[in-house]
Design an enzyme around this catalytic site. Structure first.
Site, mmCIF file in Angstrom:
data_model
loop_
_atom_site.group_PDB
_atom_site.id
_atom_site.type_symbol
_atom_site.label_atom_id
_atom_site.label_comp_id
_atom_site.label_asym_id
_atom_site.label_seq_id
_atom_site.Cartn_x
_atom_site.Cartn_y
_atom_site.Cartn_z
ATOM 1 N N ARG A 1 5.209 -9.644 45.793
ATOM 2 C CA ARG A 1 4.467 -10.751 45.183
ATOM 3 C C ARG A 1 3.252 -11.150 46.031
ATOM 4 N NH1 ARG A 1 4.693 -12.218 40.601
ATOM 5 N NH2 ARG A 1 5.664 -10.362 39.814
ATOM 6 N N HIS B 1 2.980 0.916 49.392
ATOM 7 C CA HIS B 1 2.566 0.318 48.110
ATOM 8 C C HIS B 1 2.031 -1.088 48.355
ATOM 9 C CE1 HIS B 1 2.447 -0.641 43.911
ATOM 10 N NE2 HIS B 1 3.171 0.396 43.525
ATOM 11 N N TYR C 1 2.096 -5.943 43.911
ATOM 12 C CA TYR C 1 1.742 -5.908 42.478
ATOM 13 C C TYR C 1 0.690 -6.950 42.118
ATOM 14 C CZ TYR C 1 6.177 -3.406 41.927
ATOM 15 O OH TYR C 1 7.212 -2.524 42.026
ATOM 16 N N HIS D 1 -2.043 -0.609 42.393
ATOM 17 C CA HIS D 1 -2.335 -0.723 40.966
ATOM 18 C C HIS D 1 -3.784 -1.176 40.865
ATOM 19 C CE1 HIS D 1 2.210 -1.541 40.021
ATOM 20 N NE2 HIS D 1 1.998 -0.402 40.629
ATOM 21 N N GLU E 1 -3.030 4.190 41.286
ATOM 22 C CA GLU E 1 -1.857 4.583 40.486
ATOM 23 C C GLU E 1 -2.207 4.602 39.004
ATOM 24 O OE1 GLU E 1 1.781 2.595 41.502
ATOM 25 O OE2 GLU E 1 2.861 3.443 39.779
ATOM 26 N N ASP F 1 2.477 8.223 38.126
ATOM 27 C CA ASP F 1 3.785 7.641 37.847
ATOM 28 C C ASP F 1 4.233 8.161 36.483
ATOM 29 O OD1 ASP F 1 5.756 5.760 36.758
ATOM 30 O OD2 ASP F 1 5.293 4.485 38.471
ATOM 31 N N HIS G 1 4.773 5.535 33.848
ATOM 32 C CA HIS G 1 3.517 4.917 33.409
ATOM 33 C C HIS G 1 2.714 5.828 32.489
ATOM 34 C CE1 HIS G 1 3.472 2.087 37.191
ATOM 35 N NE2 HIS G 1 4.532 1.919 36.432
ATOM 36 N N HIS H 1 5.254 9.253 41.407
ATOM 37 C CA HIS H 1 6.367 8.308 41.242
ATOM 38 C C HIS H 1 7.234 8.889 40.133
ATOM 39 C CE1 HIS H 1 4.144 4.505 42.938
ATOM 40 N NE2 HIS H 1 4.500 5.350 43.871
ATOM 41 N N ASP I 1 6.045 -0.184 30.523
ATOM 42 C CA ASP I 1 6.310 -0.120 31.962
ATOM 43 C C ASP I 1 7.670 -0.691 32.331
ATOM 44 O OD1 ASP I 1 6.199 0.224 34.655
ATOM 45 O OD2 ASP I 1 4.614 -1.245 35.021
ATOM 46 N N HIS J 1 10.962 0.866 33.980
ATOM 47 C CA HIS J 1 11.510 2.083 34.578
ATOM 48 C C HIS J 1 12.988 2.237 34.239
ATOM 49 C CE1 HIS J 1 8.277 1.966 38.006
ATOM 50 N NE2 HIS J 1 7.772 1.674 36.825
ATOM 51 N N GLU K 1 11.331 5.189 41.905
ATOM 52 C CA GLU K 1 11.243 3.727 41.713
ATOM 53 C C GLU K 1 12.134 3.358 40.543
ATOM 54 O OE1 GLU K 1 6.997 3.765 40.816
ATOM 55 O OE2 GLU K 1 6.669 2.615 42.647
HETATM 56 ZN ZN ZN Z 1 5.932 0.671 36.880
HETATM 57 FE FE FE Z 2 4.910 3.448 40.186
HETATM 58 FE FE FE Z 3 3.328 1.008 41.404
#
Ligand code: ZN
Ligand code: FE
Ligand code: FE
Length: 278
Positions: free
Chosen positions: A37, A67, A70, A108, A143, A179, A182, A213, A226, A228, A258
């Site tokens: 976050r 990573h 987000y 991202h 990504e 990914d 994605h 990913h 999105d 997973h 992930e």
């Molecule tokens: Zn995702």
């Molecule tokens: Fe990913």
């Molecule tokens: Fe990601």
């Protein structure tokens, strides 16, 4: 051969991520340098980082795929959100440069929040041009995104547009992380993996592809959701994911799980992937 690992927690420190990965049977991993976050980064303990680097070397790990949070949105509308995003990017990059050089920092690309991708793309590239250094050892990965909400990076063309605006002396520090959940959700049908990779090559150049990913998806191709799923339990399915992991053009890359799993689930998935590779 590919390198395999999971997204692991930094909560117990850096060396612990290496040990956890060895327990899982992996030889790469992903992690957040701070909360996903985007809160403050926990200070890195130099000895802890050195212990991780020793594990990576001793066990011939593939490149680590850090990573960014987000919430880091370099193209946000609100100025304070952009300022925070730039601080976060800079801080995470500096920690990698100082303590884990030569790895990947994946992010991202951003959410355009109503501006439209055309307006957001130059702002993302501008931020990279200001925050990156031609001498950095870290490669920054864009990504591929599912296209949920106002996500930028929902097509190979959108990533191409960002790359085109990055300064020439930074180009060899830029790559792409694909990914599977994605791209599937964005509408790339992995039933015909060769065509998807040909398209990637035509638009971005396959040499830009630095990491995968590997995730299944809870939704059909094109759903733009999105969400997973565990390998083989979703709409992409085991056969298509196996085709990705075994594709000749993708050998040598780090493959990161992930999937919605605890550590035992990851361990099992890594075993499954290894069984595909023999
Ligand atoms: Zn995702
Ligand atoms: Fe990913
Ligand atoms: Fe990601």
């Amino acid at each position: 051969m590919i390198h395999i690992g999971a997204h692991v927690s930094v909560a117990k420190g850096w060396e612990a991520m290496g040990k956890t990965t060895l327990d899982l049977g992996g030889d790469t991993f992903a992690f957040f340098l701070r909360s996903p976050r985007g809160g403050a980064a926990k200070p890195v303990v130099p000895e802890d980082a050195a212990a991780l680097r020793a594990i990576l070397k001793e066990h011939d790990f593939g490149t680590i795929v850090a990573h960014a949070p987000y919430t880091m949105n370099l193209c946000a509308v609100k100025e304070y959100v952009v300022e925070h995003a730039e601080d976060v990017f800079q801080g995470d990059l500096q920690n990698l440069e100082d303590y884990l050089p030569g790895q990947y920092l994946n992010f991202h690309p951003g959410s355009h929040v109503g501006q439209g991708a055309e307006a957001a793309i130059p702002r993302i590239a501008d931020a990279l041009n200001r925050l990156m250094d031609p001498g950095q050892s870290t490669t920054i990965l864009l990504e591929t995104m599912a296209g949920k909400g106002s996500e930028v990076g929902r097509s190979f063309e959108e990533l191409r547009a960002i790359l085109d605006l990055v300064k020439p002396d930074l180009q060899d520090r830029m790559g792409v992380c694909l990914d599977t959940c994605h791209v599937w959700d964005a509408g790339y049908d992995l039933s015909d993996l060769d065509s998807v990779l040909d398209e990637f090559d035509a638009v971005l150049g396959l040499e830009r592809l630095k990491a995968i990913h590997l995730n299944d998806s809870k939704n059909p191709c094109g759903a733009q959701k999105d969400r997973h799923e565990k390998l083989g339990k979703g709409y992409i399915g085991e056969e298509r994911l196996k085709a990705v992991a075994t594709h000749p053009k993708l050998q040598g890359l780090p493959f990161i799980l992930e999937t919605p799993n605890e550590l035992p689930g990851y361990k099992q998935e890594i075993e499954t992937i290894k069984s595909w590779l023999v």
